[in-house]
Design a protein around this motif. Structure first.
Motif, mmCIF file in Angstrom:
data_model
loop_
_atom_site.group_PDB
_atom_site.id
_atom_site.type_symbol
_atom_site.label_atom_id
_atom_site.label_comp_id
_atom_site.label_asym_id
_atom_site.label_seq_id
_atom_site.Cartn_x
_atom_site.Cartn_y
_atom_site.Cartn_z
ATOM 1 N N PHE A 1 -3.021 0.221 -3.581
ATOM 2 C CA PHE A 1 -2.190 -0.969 -3.714
ATOM 3 C C PHE A 1 -1.422 -0.908 -5.030
ATOM 4 C CE2 PHE A 1 -1.453 -5.299 -5.223
ATOM 5 C CZ PHE A 1 -0.796 -5.855 -4.136
ATOM 6 N N ARG B 1 -3.623 -7.900 -0.321
ATOM 7 C CA ARG B 1 -3.715 -6.462 -0.013
ATOM 8 C C ARG B 1 -3.533 -6.253 1.483
ATOM 9 N NH1 ARG B 1 -4.080 -7.540 -5.352
ATOM 10 N NH2 ARG B 1 -5.018 -5.860 -6.564
ATOM 11 N N ILE C 1 0.852 -1.192 0.000
ATOM 12 C CA ILE C 1 0.000 0.000 0.000
ATOM 13 C C ILE C 1 0.883 1.235 0.000
ATOM 14 C CG2 ILE C 1 -1.827 1.249 1.182
ATOM 15 C CD1 ILE C 1 -2.690 -1.487 0.162
#
Length: 304
Positions: free
Chosen positions: A56, A101, A49
């Motif tokens: 992302f 993520r 991130i």
């Protein structure tokens, strides 16, 4: 500091002269250093991130470029930034889809796509006991901290990352033993340095190129021969080889926590090496006559 290029400890005396020697000896002397396995994957993948915008991204080390920064948030970005190298672009496309993520920024080596038991991403072949069921294999070895991507600092080592689609290899390692001769050799190197003539920065670059040519050809680093051919004091090359001996003794006492078989030219081998990190710096510990020689002479297929 970014994890872009790590130096061999013996090259410290060529890069920074006497100051480099004392710094690298302090580093090798430390017994509470962080050590990780140096996997021979390719290419290096940076992802996470972006703290600048909360998005992302995936990329190669080019995310840290000073001029043309190549950060990929979408598949379109990948084609724009890496379309000239289809193999790299293909890897980044699947990484964009499959990497979890999770908060933070990470770096690792791409080992391969799932579905097989044997992988040769670069020089070393890795063989697994079972077929890899995950979609991709990544050896994550570095985390970054900081509030601005371009200013982030590398922290060597990576906590386990959970994922059903990515097989993350454990890059952690530990010291199992330490040869008592290491301390004696380091002390001897400090004494011997009093009579060593160290090169200037420019001369050090020239000598480094010359030594690399020897390794590329698979030749032993004969101090007398190197001195004769470079017209530089033999004591420097003797010290260079002495630091290599210290490095090799340290490597003998390190164990990888991940159980995976490694092969080089169809022969069982050790890992490429390790990364040693402490307050004095970070160095790569590699058997250069074995792995650097092979890597110098490898025709890289992934960088196309």
């Amino acid at each position: 500091m970014k994890n872009r290029h790590l130096e061999h400890p013996e090259d410290a005396i060529l890069n920074e002269g006497r100051a480099g020697l004392y710094n690298v000896l302090d580093s090798l002397e430390q017994q509470k250093s962080k050590v990780t396995v140096k996997y021979d994957g390719a290419p290096a993948i940076v992802w996470g991130i972006n703290p600048d915008n909360g998005k992302f991204f995936v990329g190669t080390k080019s995310v840290f470029n000073k001029v043309r920064v190549k950060i990929n948030y979408t598949h379109y970005d990948i084609e724009v930034n890496h379309g000239d190298k289809p193999a790299v672009a293909s890897i980044l496309h699947i990484c964009l889809e499959k990497l979890p993520r999770v908060e933070g920024v990470y770096q690792g080596d791409f080992i391969g796509y799932g579905g097989g038991k044997e992988y040769t991403p670069n020089t070393i072949t890795y063989k697994f006991d079972d077929v890899v069921e995950e979609d991709i294999i990544v050896a994550a070895h570095t985390t970054y901290e900081g509030e601005v991507l371009k200013d982030m600092c590398a922290l060597y080592g990576c906590e386990p990352i959970a994922s059903e689609e990515v097989k993350f290899l454990d890059t952690s390692a530990e010291f199992k033993s330490r040869n008592y001769r290491i301390g004696l050799y380091i002390a001897a190197a400090r004494v011997a340095a009093q009579w060593v003539k160290f090169p200037t920065e420019e001369k050090g670059r020239q000598l480094k190129t010359y030594i690399n040519s020897y390794i590329r050809m698979g030749l032993p680093l004969d101090a007398a021969k190197l001195a004769k051919e470079t017209k530089f004091d033999k004591s420097l090359f003797q010290l260079y080889n002495f630091i290599i001996e210290i490095k090799n003794m340290i490597m003998e006492g390190i164990d990888s926590k991940e159980t995976i078989d490694c092969f080089l030219d169809d022969k069982k081998s050790d890992h490429e090496g390790f990364v040693l990190s402490n307050k004095y710096g970070t160095y790569k510990l590699v058997n250069r006559h074995q792995f650097s020689y092979a890597n110098f002479n490898l025709k890289k297929k992934w960088d196309k």
